[in-house]
Write a protein that holds these residues in place. Structure first.
Motif, PDB file in Angstrom:
ATOM      1  N   ASN A 115     -17.305   2.237   9.142  1.00 29.77           N
ATOM      2  CA  ASN A 115     -17.931   0.916   9.288  1.00 29.77           C
ATOM      3  C   ASN A 115     -17.016  -0.217   8.831  1.00 29.77           C
ATOM      4  O   ASN A 115     -17.127  -1.347   9.322  1.00 29.77           O
ATOM      5  N   HIS A 116     -16.098   0.080   7.899  1.00 31.50           N
ATOM      6  CA  HIS A 116     -15.180  -0.957   7.404  1.00 31.50           C
ATOM      7  C   HIS A 116     -13.937  -1.094   8.283  1.00 31.50           C
ATOM      8  O   HIS A 116     -13.143  -2.019   8.079  1.00 31.50           O
ATOM      9  N   ASP A 117     -13.760  -0.169   9.226  1.00 36.32           N
ATOM     10  CA  ASP A 117     -12.681  -0.242  10.213  1.00 36.32           C
ATOM     11  C   ASP A 117     -11.312  -0.508   9.572  1.00 36.32           C
ATOM     12  O   ASP A 117     -10.620  -1.467   9.925  1.00 36.32           O
ATOM     13  N   PRO A 118     -10.875   0.352   8.631  1.00 33.14           N
ATOM     14  CA  PRO A 118      -9.572   0.117   7.993  1.00 33.14           C
ATOM     15  C   PRO A 118      -8.404   0.415   8.934  1.00 33.14           C
ATOM     16  O   PRO A 118      -8.532   1.226   9.857  1.00 33.14           O
ATOM     17  N   GLU A 119      -7.285  -0.234   8.677  1.00 31.72           N
ATOM     18  CA  GLU A 119      -6.037   0.062   9.402  1.00 31.72           C
ATOM     19  C   GLU A 119      -5.136   0.971   8.575  1.00 31.72           C
ATOM     20  O   GLU A 119      -4.182   1.543   9.103  1.00 31.72           O
ATOM     21  N   LEU A 120      -5.440   1.070   7.278  1.00 30.93           N
ATOM     22  CA  LEU A 120      -4.665   1.921   6.377  1.00 30.93           C
ATOM     23  C   LEU A 120      -5.564   2.328   5.211  1.00 30.93           C
ATOM     24  O   LEU A 120      -6.273   1.495   4.654  1.00 30.93           O
ATOM     25  N   ILE A 121      -5.530   3.620   4.852  1.00 35.74           N
ATOM     26  CA  ILE A 121      -6.308   4.138   3.732  1.00 35.74           C
ATOM     27  C   ILE A 121      -5.337   4.724   2.715  1.00 35.74           C
ATOM     28  O   ILE A 121      -4.447   5.510   3.073  1.00 35.74           O
ATOM     29  N   ILE A 122      -5.489   4.352   1.446  1.00 30.80           N
ATOM     30  CA  ILE A 122      -4.660   4.894   0.365  1.00 30.80           C
ATOM     31  C   ILE A 122      -5.585   5.611  -0.615  1.00 30.80           C
ATOM     32  O   ILE A 122      -6.513   5.013  -1.151  1.00 30.80           O
ATOM     33  N   LEU A 123      -5.308   6.900  -0.860  1.00 28.19           N
ATOM     34  CA  LEU A 123      -6.190   7.728  -1.679  1.00 28.19           C
ATOM     35  C   LEU A 123      -5.462   8.309  -2.885  1.00 28.19           C
ATOM     36  O   LEU A 123      -4.231   8.393  -2.913  1.00 28.19           O
ATOM     37  N   TYR A 134      -8.625  15.044   4.041  1.00 25.73           N
ATOM     38  CA  TYR A 134      -7.489  14.214   4.453  1.00 25.73           C
ATOM     39  C   TYR A 134      -7.462  14.069   5.978  1.00 25.73           C
ATOM     40  O   TYR A 134      -7.264  12.970   6.509  1.00 25.73           O
ATOM     41  N   GLU A 135      -7.663  15.181   6.672  1.00 24.75           N
ATOM     42  CA  GLU A 135      -7.602  15.159   8.136  1.00 24.75           C
ATOM     43  C   GLU A 135      -8.669  14.237   8.720  1.00 24.75           C
ATOM     44  O   GLU A 135      -8.413  13.505   9.697  1.00 24.75           O
ATOM     45  N   GLU A 136      -9.857  14.223   8.107  1.00 23.25           N
ATOM     46  CA  GLU A 136     -10.936  13.379   8.623  1.00 23.25           C
ATOM     47  C   GLU A 136     -10.637  11.890   8.397  1.00 23.25           C
ATOM     48  O   GLU A 136     -10.875  11.066   9.281  1.00 23.25           O
ATOM     49  N   TYR A 137     -10.118  11.556   7.207  1.00 15.77           N
ATOM     50  CA  TYR A 137      -9.769  10.145   6.954  1.00 15.77           C
ATOM     51  C   TYR A 137      -8.601   9.713   7.843  1.00 15.77           C
ATOM     52  O   TYR A 137      -8.562   8.591   8.347  1.00 15.77           O
ATOM     53  N   ASN A 138      -7.659  10.633   8.046  1.00 21.60           N
ATOM     54  CA  ASN A 138      -6.472  10.300   8.835  1.00 21.60           C
ATOM     55  C   ASN A 138      -6.808  10.068  10.305  1.00 21.60           C
ATOM     56  O   ASN A 138      -6.060   9.400  11.025  1.00 21.60           O
ATOM     57  N   LYS A 139      -7.934  10.613  10.760  1.00 22.44           N
ATOM     58  CA  LYS A 139      -8.394  10.345  12.127  1.00 22.44           C
ATOM     59  C   LYS A 139      -8.956   8.926  12.249  1.00 22.44           C
ATOM     60  O   LYS A 139      -8.901   8.307  13.311  1.00 22.44           O
ATOM     61  N   ILE A 140      -9.504   8.429  11.141  1.00 22.09           N
ATOM     62  CA  ILE A 140     -10.058   7.067  11.151  1.00 22.09           C
ATOM     63  C   ILE A 140      -8.938   6.034  11.095  1.00 22.09           C
ATOM     64  O   ILE A 140      -8.946   5.041  11.832  1.00 22.09           O
ATOM     65  N   ALA A 141      -7.949   6.275  10.213  1.00 21.82           N
ATOM     66  CA  ALA A 141      -6.810   5.358  10.063  1.00 21.82           C
ATOM     67  C   ALA A 141      -5.681   6.114   9.382  1.00 21.82           C
ATOM     68  O   ALA A 141      -5.935   7.101   8.664  1.00 21.82           O
ATOM     69  N   PRO A 142      -4.429   5.709   9.589  1.00 23.36           N
ATOM     70  CA  PRO A 142      -3.321   6.347   8.868  1.00 23.36           C
ATOM     71  C   PRO A 142      -3.624   6.378   7.374  1.00 23.36           C
ATOM     72  O   PRO A 142      -4.037   5.374   6.802  1.00 23.36           O
ATOM     73  N   THR A 143      -3.457   7.556   6.756  1.00 26.76           N
ATOM     74  CA  THR A 143      -3.879   7.757   5.369  1.00 26.76           C
ATOM     75  C   THR A 143      -2.711   8.211   4.509  1.00 26.76           C
ATOM     76  O   THR A 143      -2.016   9.178   4.847  1.00 26.76           O
ATOM     77  N   TYR A 144      -2.512   7.500   3.402  1.00 30.30           N
ATOM     78  CA  TYR A 144      -1.463   7.848   2.433  1.00 30.30           C
ATOM     79  C   TYR A 144      -2.134   8.378   1.177  1.00 30.30           C
ATOM     80  O   TYR A 144      -3.011   7.722   0.604  1.00 30.30           O
ATOM     81  N   VAL A 145      -1.735   9.586   0.741  1.00 27.56           N
ATOM     82  CA  VAL A 145      -2.289  10.179  -0.471  1.00 27.56           C
ATOM     83  C   VAL A 145      -1.227  10.116  -1.568  1.00 27.56           C
ATOM     84  O   VAL A 145      -0.133  10.674  -1.426  1.00 27.56           O
ATOM     85  N   MET A 146      -1.555   9.435  -2.651  1.00 27.21           N
ATOM     86  CA  MET A 146      -0.620   9.302  -3.764  1.00 27.21           C
ATOM     87  C   MET A 146      -0.351  10.646  -4.422  1.00 27.21           C
ATOM     88  O   MET A 146      -1.216  11.522  -4.444  1.00 27.21           O
ATOM     89  N   THR A 147       0.830  10.807  -4.991  1.00 30.70           N
ATOM     90  CA  THR A 147       1.108  11.989  -5.797  1.00 30.70           C
ATOM     91  C   THR A 147       0.342  11.876  -7.112  1.00 30.70           C
ATOM     92  O   THR A 147      -0.167  10.803  -7.465  1.00 30.70           O
ATOM     93  N   GLU A 148       0.258  12.966  -7.844  1.00 25.41           N
ATOM     94  CA  GLU A 148      -0.429  12.955  -9.145  1.00 25.41           C
ATOM     95  C   GLU A 148       0.239  11.968 -10.096  1.00 25.41           C
ATOM     96  O   GLU A 148      -0.427  11.228 -10.827  1.00 25.41           O
TER      97      GLU A 148
END
Length: 321
Positions: A115-123, A134-148
């Motif tokens: 609903n927020h229609d992001p262009e980039l997601i950072i998790l 990760y795969e589900e979020y990455n389908k909505i918008a390019p998704t970057y997952v931070m390292t620990e």
């Protein structure tokens, strides 16, 4: 006639030779135009290492979602498309900039993300707290997952987000300005209270939580500003997990701090409990009128550049007369 024929052959030989030279030059230029290995052909994209391996993400994205790390986005001059929340609870110290930004629930329900229609997601690196994969979020918008390491260190977040968003200059300046602020505050506080000790207690309902030396913004108090820990805080040692352990009023009677920051919402039961406790009233801070009540604990219970800056402001405003 014969000499004209020789001349034409000589002329055509020169023309063909020139064409071959021009063609070779053109090929060399094409080869030089190819990006070197590791570079990106498209300047609107950036390739970075992440917890999910090497990823290519758009650096021109404007609708950005980084739940619970809005502090870092704001420090770089970026307003997120949605802000982290648990029900009605938000990070209050950021509300000056985020009051008009819609909330998204802390576990990132997929429908809300859509609903927020992001262009980039950072998790964050721990994906277990999120509803989706990760795969589900990455389908909505390019998704970057931070390292620990990046998730745990707000300075690394500033640097990483700067690279992701094409704001490396802003990131360098934000960190440089912060270090200058720390140095200035450290000098002011040293002059104001010298070797006096400082502690912070968070009162929630009728429970009390004493900050360990590295718990959230207490890390700023003790490890950046160099303020002294009372014996009871030293006894607690490092915070071993995100889990808070409450401390009894009787144990708090051992707190020999010269200054105590009591973090509690207005009207919180814990305030009355301490006011009515004889053992608490016998502590050095209470006896000397140095229990400093702060009604907004949100910056103290977070780690981030803006949270740290606000904690420094709280300390200077309260202790530097």
């Amino acid at each position: 006639m014969h000499s004209n024929k020789k001349f034409r052959l000589f002329f055509f030989s020169i023309i063909i030779g020139l064409l071959l030279v021009i063609s070779a030059c053109g090929n060399n230029n094409d080869e030089k135009a190819e990006p070197e290995k590791g570079e990106t052909k498209d300047k609107s994209e950036v390739t970075l290492d992440s917890a999910m391996g090497e990823v290519t993400i758009p650096s021109s994205a404007e609708r950005i979602m980084a739940p619970f790390h809005e502090d870092t986005l704001l420090a770089l001059g970026v307003t997120p498309v949605a802000k982290w929340a648990i029900g009605d609870t938000v990070q209050d110290y950021l509300e000056k900039d985020l009051k008009d930004v819609p909330s998204i629930e802390w576990n990132l329900p997929l429908e809300q993300v859509l609903n927020h229609d992001p262009e980039l997601i950072i998790l964050e690196n721990n994906m277990d707290g999120y509803e989706g994969s990760y795969e589900e979020y990455n389908k909505i918008a390019p998704t970057y997952v931070m390292t620990e390491e990046t998730t745990a260190d707000w300075r690394k977040q500033i640097e990483t987000f700067g690279k992701i968003l094409g704001k490396e200059t802003e990131a360098d300046k934000a960190l440089s300005d912060y270090e200058a602020k720390v140095a200035d505050a450290k000098e002011q506080l040293k002059k104001a209270i010298g070797d006096e000790t400082v502690a912070a207690i968070w009162a929630v309902g009728n429970q009390f939580f004493l900050f360990e030396n590295n718990r959230h913004s207490a890390d700023v108090v003790y490890n950046e500003l160099g303020l002294n820990q009372p014996a009871l805080v030293k006894e607690l040692g490092d915070a071993e997990s995100t889990q808070w352990n409450p401390i009894s009023v009787e144990k708090l009677s051992e707190l020999d701090a010269d200054h105590v920051f009591l973090l509690a919402l207005e009207g919180e039961q814990g305030i009355k409990t301490l006011e009515n406790s004889a053992v608490w009233q016998s502590t050095p801070a209470a006896q000397n009128g140095n229990v400093h009540l702060l009604n907004d604990a949100s910056n103290w219970t977070n780690k981030g550049l803006l949270a740290s800056e606000k904690t420094i402001d709280d300390l200077v405003k309260t202790l530097v007369k």
